[in-house]
Design a protein around this motif. Structure first.
Motif, PDB file in Angstrom:
ATOM      1  N   THR A 217      46.392  76.550  -6.147  1.00 34.73           N
ATOM      2  CA  THR A 217      46.297  75.434  -5.206  1.00 34.73           C
ATOM      3  C   THR A 217      44.932  74.771  -5.268  1.00 34.73           C
ATOM      4  N   ILE A 218      43.857  75.553  -5.020  1.00 32.79           N
ATOM      5  CA  ILE A 218      42.483  75.068  -5.195  1.00 32.79           C
ATOM      6  C   ILE A 218      41.939  75.784  -6.422  1.00 32.79           C
ATOM      7  N   ARG A 219      41.785  75.067  -7.484  1.00 31.17           N
ATOM      8  CA  ARG A 219      41.425  75.676  -8.774  1.00 31.17           C
ATOM      9  C   ARG A 219      40.001  75.287  -9.144  1.00 31.17           C
ATOM     10  N   ILE A 220      39.225  76.297  -9.537  1.00 31.50           N
ATOM     11  CA  ILE A 220      37.851  76.073 -10.002  1.00 31.50           C
ATOM     12  C   ILE A 220      37.704  76.777 -11.344  1.00 31.50           C
ATOM     13  N   SER A 221      37.397  76.026 -12.341  1.00 36.49           N
ATOM     14  CA  SER A 221      37.235  76.597 -13.684  1.00 36.49           C
ATOM     15  C   SER A 221      35.882  77.283 -13.798  1.00 36.49           C
ATOM     16  N   PRO A 222      35.703  78.166 -14.789  1.00 35.76           N
ATOM     17  CA  PRO A 222      34.400  78.837 -14.941  1.00 35.76           C
ATOM     18  C   PRO A 222      33.233  77.890 -15.159  1.00 35.76           C
ATOM     19  N   ASP A 223      33.498  76.688 -15.689  1.00 38.98           N
ATOM     20  CA  ASP A 223      32.387  75.744 -15.884  1.00 38.98           C
ATOM     21  C   ASP A 223      32.119  74.890 -14.651  1.00 38.98           C
ATOM     22  N   GLY A 224      32.855  75.134 -13.524  1.00 38.04           N
ATOM     23  CA  GLY A 224      32.555  74.475 -12.264  1.00 38.04           C
ATOM     24  C   GLY A 224      33.420  73.296 -11.912  1.00 38.04           C
ATOM     25  N   GLU A 225      34.481  73.000 -12.664  1.00 35.54           N
ATOM     26  CA  GLU A 225      35.349  71.877 -12.339  1.00 35.54           C
ATOM     27  C   GLU A 225      36.268  72.242 -11.168  1.00 35.54           C
ATOM     28  N   VAL A 226      36.348  71.361 -10.176  1.00 37.45           N
ATOM     29  CA  VAL A 226      37.115  71.608  -8.957  1.00 37.45           C
ATOM     30  C   VAL A 226      38.311  70.665  -8.920  1.00 37.45           C
ATOM     31  N   SER A 227      39.482  71.238  -8.664  1.00 34.26           N
ATOM     32  CA  SER A 227      40.690  70.433  -8.525  1.00 34.26           C
ATOM     33  C   SER A 227      41.581  71.075  -7.474  1.00 34.26           C
ATOM     34  N   ILE A 228      42.406  70.246  -6.811  1.00 35.17           N
ATOM     35  CA  ILE A 228      43.323  70.739  -5.794  1.00 35.17           C
ATOM     36  C   ILE A 228      44.715  70.191  -6.063  1.00 35.17           C
ATOM     37  N   LYS A 229      45.710  70.941  -5.609  1.00 37.53           N
ATOM     38  CA  LYS A 229      47.096  70.499  -5.664  1.00 37.53           C
ATOM     39  C   LYS A 229      47.372  69.671  -4.411  1.00 37.53           C
ATOM     40  N   LEU A 230      47.700  68.406  -4.596  1.00 41.66           N
ATOM     41  CA  LEU A 230      47.911  67.521  -3.463  1.00 41.66           C
ATOM     42  C   LEU A 230      49.250  67.821  -2.795  1.00 41.66           C
ATOM     43  N   PRO A 231      49.321  67.729  -1.464  1.00 43.43           N
ATOM     44  CA  PRO A 231      50.619  67.852  -0.788  1.00 43.43           C
ATOM     45  C   PRO A 231      51.570  66.748  -1.242  1.00 43.43           C
ATOM     46  N   ALA A 232      52.849  66.982  -1.068  1.00 40.91           N
ATOM     47  CA  ALA A 232      53.852  66.034  -1.560  1.00 40.91           C
ATOM     48  C   ALA A 232      53.666  64.625  -1.005  1.00 40.91           C
ATOM     49  N   PRO A 233      53.395  64.424   0.307  1.00 39.83           N
ATOM     50  CA  PRO A 233      53.218  63.038   0.789  1.00 39.83           C
ATOM     51  C   PRO A 233      51.987  62.346   0.229  1.00 39.83           C
ATOM     52  N   LEU A 234      51.033  63.071  -0.324  1.00 40.39           N
ATOM     53  CA  LEU A 234      49.808  62.473  -0.856  1.00 40.39           C
ATOM     54  C   LEU A 234      49.751  62.544  -2.376  1.00 40.39           C
ATOM     55  N   ALA A 235      50.877  62.750  -3.007  1.00 39.87           N
ATOM     56  CA  ALA A 235      50.888  62.894  -4.467  1.00 39.87           C
ATOM     57  C   ALA A 235      50.473  61.614  -5.177  1.00 39.87           C
ATOM     58  N   TYR A 236      50.581  60.458  -4.506  1.00 39.42           N
ATOM     59  CA  TYR A 236      50.202  59.191  -5.144  1.00 39.42           C
ATOM     60  C   TYR A 236      48.699  59.109  -5.405  1.00 39.42           C
ATOM     61  N   LEU A 237      47.899  59.986  -4.797  1.00 37.73           N
ATOM     62  CA  LEU A 237      46.448  59.972  -5.006  1.00 37.73           C
ATOM     63  C   LEU A 237      46.018  60.774  -6.229  1.00 37.73           C
ATOM     64  N   ALA A 238      46.945  61.393  -6.935  1.00 38.11           N
ATOM     65  CA  ALA A 238      46.608  62.278  -8.048  1.00 38.11           C
ATOM     66  C   ALA A 238      45.969  61.493  -9.184  1.00 38.11           C
ATOM     67  N   ASN A 239      44.968  62.104  -9.805  1.00 31.69           N
ATOM     68  CA  ASN A 239      44.323  61.538 -10.998  1.00 31.69           C
ATOM     69  C   ASN A 239      44.425  62.477 -12.188  1.00 31.69           C
ATOM     70  N   ALA A 240      45.297  63.496 -12.090  1.00 33.46           N
ATOM     71  CA  ALA A 240      45.511  64.456 -13.160  1.00 33.46           C
ATOM     72  C   ALA A 240      46.996  64.822 -13.174  1.00 33.46           C
ATOM     73  N   PRO A 241      47.485  65.406 -14.266  1.00 32.29           N
ATOM     74  CA  PRO A 241      48.910  65.759 -14.328  1.00 32.29           C
ATOM     75  C   PRO A 241      49.307  66.771 -13.258  1.00 32.29           C
ATOM     76  N   HIS A 242      50.622  66.829 -12.993  1.00 28.76           N
ATOM     77  CA  HIS A 242      51.240  67.788 -12.076  1.00 28.76           C
ATOM     78  C   HIS A 242      50.738  67.616 -10.640  1.00 28.76           C
ATOM     79  N   GLY A 243      50.457  66.390 -10.235  1.00 24.27           N
ATOM     80  CA  GLY A 243      50.082  66.119  -8.853  1.00 24.27           C
ATOM     81  C   GLY A 243      48.759  66.728  -8.430  1.00 24.27           C
ATOM     82  N   ARG A 244      47.800  66.806  -9.333  1.00 23.55           N
ATOM     83  CA  ARG A 244      46.498  67.390  -9.003  1.00 23.55           C
ATOM     84  C   ARG A 244      45.445  66.281  -8.923  1.00 23.55           C
TER      85      ARG A 244
END
Length: 543
Positions: A217-244
Motif C-alpha cells: 500500500t505504502i511502498r518505499i524502495s531501498p533507494d528512498g522512492e515513496v509511492s502509495i496505492k490510491l483509493p478507488a475514488p482517487l485513482a484519477y490522480l495516479a501518475n504511475a501504473p496500477h493506480g499508484r
C-alpha cells in the motif's frame, strides 16, 4: 519494623518487541501535498464511520461483523486499506476499554477513601498507613456531597462497562474541547480547524511479508522512492501504473537505516504511517516493524560485574555504581531533565538523560541497571493525597512507564540488562541507613542518591537495612561486623579481624611488640634508610 509488606523478587525486564523510526518528507511539490491531503481526508472519513460501527456493536462483535465491515470499506478504498482501517479501529476500541477499566478503578478507590474518612470522627488524626477524619465539619459536608457525585459517576461507568459502550473521539478529546476555549489556547478558529482535520486524517498501512519491499500500500524502495496505492475514488490522480502515485521526494532513515534497508530488500513486512505536523508545517513518515524478542539474560549473569542503581525523580535521575558485594564505589551521578513544555521536548529530555546514563554504565563496565518497578496510575487521585495538589501534579508528571520502556529499548542495543525491583521502602531505608555513612566532608549525599544505593542492593539480593552500631563499651570485633555489605559466602564476613603482630596504634606501650628495643623503628625522625617503608593493612569489608 513489624507490619511490613512482602517484597517482590527482582526480575530482568524484557526487551523491546518492535522498532519505529521516523524521517521527514522533504521537497514535496504542491501536487504531492494535495494528494496526501485528499487521501488522508478520504480515508479518515472511512475510519470514522468504521469506528462508529465498531462502537455500536459493543460486546456483540464477532469475526463475521469484522468481515462485513471490511467488505463494505473495500469498494471505497482497497482491500489492504480496508484491512488497515479495521485493525486500527479495533486497536482504538481496545485502548478505550482499558482506559475505561482504569477509570473505574480510580472511582472505586476514591469512593472507598471518602467513605472511610466520613465514618471517622471529625478531627481524628490519621497514621502513616491510613488517613484520619476530616479537619472540620465544613470539609466533612463538602466531601459527603462529593461522595454522591462519585457514586453517580461510578454507576454510569459500570453501566457503560457492562453494556460494552466506550467513548472515543477521533482527533482527541482534549483538542475537541479546545474548540470552546480558543482564547485560552491562543488559537484562531482556522488554525484549530486545520489541526483538527489533520488529526483525523488516516494514512497508515500494515506491512506484508513476501510483497515488494514489505508493503504493497505504502511502498518505499531501498533507494528512498515513496509511492502509495490510491483509493478507488482517487485513482484519477495516479501518475504511475496500477493506480499508484509516486512522490517527487526521496527519503532516508538516519536511525536504523541499514536495518530498514535490509528488510526492504528481503521483502519483509514494514508498516508505514504518514502524518502532518500543523505546528511546523511538515510531513513525516514513520516506519515500524517487529523484531524477535531478545533472550532474557539470567539475573546472576547480569549482576556478575556489579550494578548501577537508579532512582527516578521529577527532574533528574540519581545513580550510583555498586560492586558485586553491594558497596557503593566512586561518586554518584546525576542526570537532569526538564519535563515541562511540549511532548516532543519532554521525550527528547528523557532520551538524552537515558543516553548519558547508558554511556556512563558502559564506562563502568557493568551489564545491569536497576530501576524501581513504579506505577503511579492509582496514586494520582485527589482523595488519596487530599490537599497536596502539588504532590499530585508531581507524581502525575513523572513518566514512569515511558521511561522504563525507553530504557529497556535503548539498553537492549548496548547489551545492558534492566532489572526491575520492588519500590517498597527504598527511599526511606536508603535515607535511614546509607545517607549518613556515605556523607563526608567533601561530599553531601542526598536522599535520592541513598535511594539509588538501596535499589542497587535490592537488585543484588543484599539487605538494605544495616545493623546498628553496638554501644560504645562493646564496639569490638568479637561480635562480628556491624554492617552487612558482603555476600554470605565471602570468607571473614562474620569473623573477627585477623591479629597482625606488631604495634598498629600508639596504644602499645614502649618496649612491646616486634620492634621492641629498636629506637629507629619506634621514632620516625631517626629511622634508618633500610626501615624507611610503610605497610597498608587490609581494610574491613564494612565501614
Amino acid at each position: 519494623m513489624g507490619g511490613l509488606r512482602s517484597i517482590a523478587a527482582p526480575f530482568v525486564a524484557s526487551g523491546p518487541s518492535g522498532v519505529a523510526v521516523r524521517t521527514r518528507l522533504k521537497h514535496l511539490t504542491p501536487d504531492d501535498e494535495m494528494v496526501l491531503r485528499l487521501v488522508g481526508a478520504h480515508l479518515g472519513s472511512l475510519a470514522s464511520k468504521d469506528l462508529k460501527a465498531r462502537c455500536r456493536d459493543g460486546l456483540s462483535h464477532s469475526g463475521e461483523a469484522w468481515a462485513v465491515r471490511k467488505r463494505e470499506l473495500t469498494p471505497l478504498s482497497s482491500s489492504r486499506w480496508a484491512g488497515s482501517i479495521t485493525k486500527a479501529t479495533h486497536d482504538q476500541w481496545a485502548l478505550a476499554r482499558r482506559c475505561q477499566a482504569a477509570h473505574l478503578q480510580n472511582l472505586e478507590s476514591g469512593v472507598r477513601t471518602i467513605e472511610n474518612r466520613l465514618s471517622l470522627p471529625v478531627g481524628q488524626k490519621g497514621t502513616k498507613k491510613a488517613p484520619g477524619g476530616y479537619r472540620s465539619q465544613r470539609e466533612w459536608h463538602a466531601k459527603s456531597r462529593r461522595l454522591r457525585v462519585l457514586e453517580d459517576r461510578l454507576a454510569a461507568a459500570r453501566a457503560d462497562r457492562e453494556a460494552g459502550l466506550v467513548h472515543v473521539v477521533r482527533g482527541g478529546k482534549r483538542l475537541a474541547r479546545t474548540r470552546h476555549h480558543l482564547e485560552a489556547a491562543q488559537l484562531t478558529e482556522s488554525v484549530w480547524r486545520e489541526r483538527w482535520e489533520a488529526e483525523r486524517w488516516f494514512c497508515q498501512a500494515d506491512g506484508e511479508s513476501g510483497k515488494r519491499y514489505g508493503n504493497e500500500t505504502i511502498r518505499i524502495s531501498p533507494d528512498g522512492e515513496v509511492s502509495i496505492k490510491l483509493p478507488a475514488p482517487l485513482a484519477y490522480l495516479a501518475n504511475a501504473p496500477h493506480g499508484r502515485y509516486v512522490f517527487a521526494c526521496r527519503v532516508a532513515f538516519a536511525h536504523r537505516g541499514e536495518e530498514w534497508a535490509d528488510r526492504a530488500v528481503a521483502d519483509r513486512a514494514i508498516a508505514y504511517r504518514i502524518h502532518y505536523d500543523t505546528g511546523r508545517g511538515r510531513w513525516y513518515l514513520t516506519a515500524s516493524w517487529q523484531i524477535p524478542p531478545t533472550p532474557t539474560l539470567p539475573i546472576e549473569a547480569a549482576l556478575a560485574h556489579g550494578v548501577i542503581g537508579v532512582d527516578m525523580n521529577a527532574d533528574h535521575l540519581a545513580a550510583w555504581h555498586l560492586d558485586t558485594h553491594g558497596n557503593p564505589t566512586g561518586s554518584p551521578r546525576r542526570f537532569s531533565y526538564d519535563l515541562t513544555g511540549t511532548a516532543e521536548h519532554r521525550d527528547a529530555q528523557v532520551r538524552h538523560a537515558l543516553t548519558c546514563l547508558l554511556h556512563w554504565a558502559r564506562t563502568c563496565g557493568v551489564r545491569a541497571i536497576a530501576v524501581e518497578d513504579l506505577d503511579f496510575t492509582a496514586e494520582e487521585t485527589r482523595e488519596k493525597h487530599g490537599r497536596r495538589k502539588r504532590f499530585r501534579q508531581l507524581i502525575s508528571g513523572m513518566p514512569t512507564g515511558k521511561l522504563r520502556a525507553r530504557l529497556s529499548s535503548m539498553a537492549d542495543q548496548t547489551g545492558i540488562a534492566v532489572i526491575a525491583v520492588d519500590p517498597a521502602y527504598t527511599s526511606r531505608w536508603g535515607a535511614q541507613h546509607w545517607q549518613k555513612p556515605l556523607t563526608s566532608t567533601t561530599r553531601k549525599t542526598t536522599r535520592h542518591e541513598a535511594a539509588a544505593v538501596a535499589i542497587g542492593r535490592r537488585a543484588q539480593g543484599h539487605p538494605i537495612r544495616r545493623r546498628t552500631t553496638p554501644p560504645p563499651h562493646d564496639r569490638s570485633d568479637r561480635a562480628g561486623h556491624r554492617t552487612v555489605q558482603a555476600r554470605r559466602g565471602v570468607p571473614g564476613r562474620e569473623g573477627t579481624r585477623p591479629r597482625i603482630p606488631g604495634p598498629r596504634t600508639r596504644s602499645v606501650r614502649p618496649g612491646r611488640g616486634v620492634n621492641a628495643g629498636n629506637q629507629n623503628a619506634q621514632h620516625r625522625p631517626g629511622r634508618s634508610a633500610e626501615h624507611d617503608f610503610w605497610q597498608q593493612n587490609s581494610l574491613p569489608l564494612s565501614p
